[in-house]
Design a protein around this motif. Structure first.
Motif, PDB file in Angstrom:
ATOM      1  N   GLN A  20      63.108  39.652  42.679  1.00 24.41           N
ATOM      2  CA  GLN A  20      63.797  40.147  41.487  1.00 24.41           C
ATOM      3  C   GLN A  20      63.501  39.267  40.275  1.00 24.41           C
ATOM      4  O   GLN A  20      63.423  39.755  39.152  1.00 24.41           O
ATOM      5  N   LYS A  21      63.349  37.987  40.524  1.00 26.04           N
ATOM      6  CA  LYS A  21      63.202  37.036  39.424  1.00 26.04           C
ATOM      7  C   LYS A  21      61.753  36.902  38.960  1.00 26.04           C
ATOM      8  O   LYS A  21      61.464  36.260  37.975  1.00 26.04           O
ATOM      9  N   VAL A  22      60.811  37.495  39.748  1.00 22.18           N
ATOM     10  CA  VAL A  22      59.390  37.361  39.428  1.00 22.18           C
ATOM     11  C   VAL A  22      58.845  38.712  39.005  1.00 22.18           C
ATOM     12  O   VAL A  22      58.948  39.676  39.740  1.00 22.18           O
ATOM     13  N   LYS A  23      58.290  38.786  37.817  1.00 24.20           N
ATOM     14  CA  LYS A  23      57.705  40.035  37.357  1.00 24.20           C
ATOM     15  C   LYS A  23      56.224  40.060  37.730  1.00 24.20           C
ATOM     16  O   LYS A  23      55.874  39.930  38.875  1.00 24.20           O
ATOM     17  N   LEU A  24      55.328  40.227  36.780  1.00 25.59           N
ATOM     18  CA  LEU A  24      53.908  40.229  37.065  1.00 25.59           C
ATOM     19  C   LEU A  24      53.452  38.783  37.254  1.00 25.59           C
ATOM     20  O   LEU A  24      53.357  38.021  36.299  1.00 25.59           O
ATOM     21  N   VAL A  25      53.166  38.417  38.497  1.00 23.08           N
ATOM     22  CA  VAL A  25      52.827  37.032  38.806  1.00 23.08           C
ATOM     23  C   VAL A  25      51.513  36.635  38.145  1.00 23.08           C
ATOM     24  O   VAL A  25      51.373  35.552  37.612  1.00 23.08           O
ATOM     25  N   ARG A  26      50.541  37.546  38.165  1.00 24.35           N
ATOM     26  CA  ARG A  26      49.251  37.231  37.562  1.00 24.35           C
ATOM     27  C   ARG A  26      48.586  38.527  37.124  1.00 24.35           C
ATOM     28  O   ARG A  26      48.949  39.616  37.566  1.00 24.35           O
ATOM     29  N   ASN A  27      47.601  38.397  36.260  1.00 30.43           N
ATOM     30  CA  ASN A  27      46.841  39.566  35.851  1.00 30.43           C
ATOM     31  C   ASN A  27      45.918  39.995  36.986  1.00 30.43           C
ATOM     32  O   ASN A  27      45.393  39.153  37.719  1.00 30.43           O
ATOM     33  N   PRO A  28      45.715  41.311  37.151  1.00 30.62           N
ATOM     34  CA  PRO A  28      44.825  41.759  38.228  1.00 30.62           C
ATOM     35  C   PRO A  28      43.374  41.385  37.934  1.00 30.62           C
ATOM     36  O   PRO A  28      42.965  41.285  36.777  1.00 30.62           O
ATOM     37  N   THR A  29      42.608  41.199  38.997  1.00 32.66           N
ATOM     38  CA  THR A  29      41.180  40.926  38.850  1.00 32.66           C
ATOM     39  C   THR A  29      40.460  42.206  38.435  1.00 32.66           C
ATOM     40  O   THR A  29      41.045  43.300  38.442  1.00 32.66           O
ATOM     41  N   ALA A  30      39.183  42.095  38.110  1.00 36.63           N
ATOM     42  CA  ALA A  30      38.393  43.274  37.729  1.00 36.63           C
ATOM     43  C   ALA A  30      38.368  44.294  38.858  1.00 36.63           C
ATOM     44  O   ALA A  30      38.489  45.510  38.623  1.00 36.63           O
ATOM     45  N   GLU A  82      40.636  44.641  41.240  1.00 39.96           N
ATOM     46  CA  GLU A  82      41.982  45.210  41.361  1.00 39.96           C
ATOM     47  C   GLU A  82      42.251  46.228  40.256  1.00 39.96           C
ATOM     48  O   GLU A  82      42.911  47.245  40.491  1.00 39.96           O
ATOM     49  N   LYS A  83      41.747  45.966  39.066  1.00 43.40           N
ATOM     50  CA  LYS A  83      41.900  46.928  37.960  1.00 43.40           C
ATOM     51  C   LYS A  83      41.224  48.248  38.304  1.00 43.40           C
ATOM     52  O   LYS A  83      41.741  49.319  37.976  1.00 43.40           O
ATOM     53  N   LYS A  84      40.071  48.169  38.963  1.00 53.07           N
ATOM     54  CA  LYS A  84      39.371  49.390  39.377  1.00 53.07           C
ATOM     55  C   LYS A  84      40.230  50.192  40.348  1.00 53.07           C
ATOM     56  O   LYS A  84      40.337  51.416  40.241  1.00 53.07           O
ATOM     57  N   LEU A 122      47.898  53.326  47.510  1.00 58.13           N
ATOM     58  CA  LEU A 122      47.692  51.884  47.644  1.00 58.13           C
ATOM     59  C   LEU A 122      47.760  51.477  49.118  1.00 58.13           C
ATOM     60  O   LEU A 122      47.015  50.595  49.568  1.00 58.13           O
ATOM     61  N   TYR A 123      48.645  52.114  49.867  1.00 58.52           N
ATOM     62  CA  TYR A 123      48.690  51.882  51.317  1.00 58.52           C
ATOM     63  C   TYR A 123      47.368  52.295  51.953  1.00 58.52           C
ATOM     64  O   TYR A 123      46.800  51.566  52.783  1.00 58.52           O
ATOM     65  N   HIS A 130      52.030  46.564  38.705  1.00 57.49           N
ATOM     66  CA  HIS A 130      51.099  47.009  37.663  1.00 57.49           C
ATOM     67  C   HIS A 130      51.088  48.536  37.549  1.00 57.49           C
ATOM     68  O   HIS A 130      50.480  49.089  36.634  1.00 57.49           O
ATOM     69  N   MET A 131      51.751  49.197  38.476  1.00 59.31           N
ATOM     70  CA  MET A 131      51.889  50.652  38.427  1.00 59.31           C
ATOM     71  C   MET A 131      53.331  51.040  38.110  1.00 59.31           C
ATOM     72  O   MET A 131      53.740  52.176  38.321  1.00 59.31           O
ATOM     73  N   ASN A 132      54.105  50.058  37.643  1.00 56.78           N
ATOM     74  CA  ASN A 132      55.507  50.273  37.267  1.00 56.78           C
ATOM     75  C   ASN A 132      56.382  50.711  38.439  1.00 56.78           C
ATOM     76  O   ASN A 132      57.364  51.423  38.255  1.00 56.78           O
ATOM     77  N   VAL A 133      55.999  50.292  39.645  1.00 53.08           N
ATOM     78  CA  VAL A 133      56.805  50.580  40.832  1.00 53.08           C
ATOM     79  C   VAL A 133      57.812  49.455  41.019  1.00 53.08           C
ATOM     80  O   VAL A 133      57.504  48.280  40.804  1.00 53.08           O
ATOM     81  N   SER A 134      59.004  49.814  41.449  1.00 52.15           N
ATOM     82  CA  SER A 134      60.095  48.846  41.602  1.00 52.15           C
ATOM     83  C   SER A 134      59.737  47.705  42.542  1.00 52.15           C
ATOM     84  O   SER A 134      59.061  47.891  43.562  1.00 52.15           O
ATOM     85  N   VAL A 135      60.248  46.525  42.221  1.00 47.52           N
ATOM     86  CA  VAL A 135      60.092  45.350  43.084  1.00 47.52           C
ATOM     87  C   VAL A 135      60.698  45.615  44.460  1.00 47.52           C
ATOM     88  O   VAL A 135      60.269  45.045  45.467  1.00 47.52           O
TER      89      VAL A 135
END
Length: 358
Positions: free
Chosen positions: A7-17, A19-21, A112-113, A129-134
């Motif tokens: 709950q306390k952690v949002k986007l931990v890091r930016n996705p790699t290239a 992962e963006k694909k 994603l699964y 990164h897809m706005n899915v709930s934590v």
């Protein structure tokens, strides 16, 4: 606890290239298949056939079929005589928005699964990164480790009902145009009140399912979802419903399951006064079938505004919903559904909703 920490952690890091694909491809596929109720419903079934361990996909398929039937009911022979043009538009908008929102939130999770399975590694870190709930990130990680299909299904039920709570159920437009109308308050009129799971049992078409009560309560919708899950995945029911669903393409017409009562072609003159056709869910001698159109013939595709952003998970007490259902649900719904049809017929015959209670 893991969920509290997340709950306390949002986007931990930016996705790699790479992962963006993955993210962009999942978003593209989801948008492509989120065209209308027909495409969504088929997408759920196609996914389930490939991944039967994801029980929720089949539950979503069957509930989405019911959503399509409710959409076409608005232009079908019975409700068409009861509701005004504006009411039909409002109810359709309400049903379509909920159907669209759930798909655009849940289907990326399924994809994603699938991608995780292909790569043999958990990719659920990408869900934020897809706005899915934590909440769902934790549930999927747990499933990845335990393969607990039941807990995943209940988790998805909890997530989707909370996801639409503010976006649809508490939306002022729908409160005014849908929930505060007489038709919704008496629910029987709208055919929302039964979720049907048709299946062929040794040549006899049967209907399993549940009656919807207190639709405005998120708690009641979650409990309903859990009951529906138990009914659908009953060993005596599941294979038969699967067989029916695979064989019967979803059109939105109620002819899909009861062609002896419904037809997607109007057999009479629409302007004439309605004549009672049914007696104990059987057509009277000489009576024509009830018109129930296909979705594509009565509703155009809708261009939706983007989904409202926002995290719904703020209260750890939500985890109480993960508890199993205390007692088995009775799934035979045919009698109650027949009663609904008889009330709808009376309303269409009298053209006065209040006549149902006379």
């Amino acid at each position: 606890m893991e969920l509290q920490n997340r709950q306390k952690v949002k986007l931990v890091r930016n996705p790699t290239a790479e992962e963006k694909k993955i993210i962009n491809e999942i978003k593209r596929k989801t948008e492509q298949l989120n065209e209308n109720n027909i495409t969504r419903t088929k997408a759920y079934l196609d996914f389930y056939k490939k991944h039967p361990e994801i029980h929720w996909a089949f539950l979503a398929h069957m509930v989405s079929r019911n959503g399509g039937w409710s959409m076409t009911d608005l232009k079908a022979e019975l409700l068409n005589r009861i509701l005004s043009k504006e009411e039909k538009k409002s109810y359709f908008s309400f049903l379509e928005r909920g159907n669209w929102l759930i798909f655009q939130d849940a289907y990326p999770q399924l994809l994603l699964y699938e991608e995780s399975m292909k790569r043999k590694e958990s990719l659920f870190r990408l869900l934020p990164h897809m706005n899915v709930s934590v909440f769902m990130e934790t549930i999927w990680e747990h499933f990845w480790k335990t393969s607990n299909s039941s807990l995943l299904t209940v988790g998805l039920i909890i997530n989707e009902q909370h996801y639409i709570e503010k976006r649809v159920i508490q939306n002022q437009k729908y409160i005014q145009e849908v929930f505060h109308t007489l038709e919704f308050e008496i629910q029987d009129i709208l055919s929302f009140n039964q979720i049907l799971f048709p299946y062929n049992d040794y040549g006899v078409m049967k209907l399993a399912g549940q009656t919807v009560n207190q639709f405005e309560s998120v708690r009641e919708r979650i409990q309903l979802g859990k009951r529906l899950y138990v009914i659908l995945f009953d060993p005596d029911v599941l294979n038969k419903v699967e067989e029916w669903a695979i064989e019967q393409y979803h059109t939105g017409s109620r002819k899909d399951y009861w062609p002896h009562i419904f037809n997607d072609v109007h057999e009479g003159s629409p302007g004439l006064k309605y004549q009672i056709k049914l007696s104990s869910c059987k057509l009277k001698r000489g009576a024509r079938r009830i018109y129930s159109p296909t979705l594509q013939n009565v509703w155009k595709n809708i261009q939706h505004p983007e989904a409202e952003t926002g995290e719904w998970f703020h209260d750890i007490r939500v985890l109480e919903y993960l508890k199993e259902i205390e007692e088995p649900a009775v799934g035979n719904i045919e009698y109650e559904y027949c009663q609904t049809l008889e009330k709808l017929e009376l309303a269409a015959f009298a053209k006065k909703i209040i006549s149902i209670f006379d």
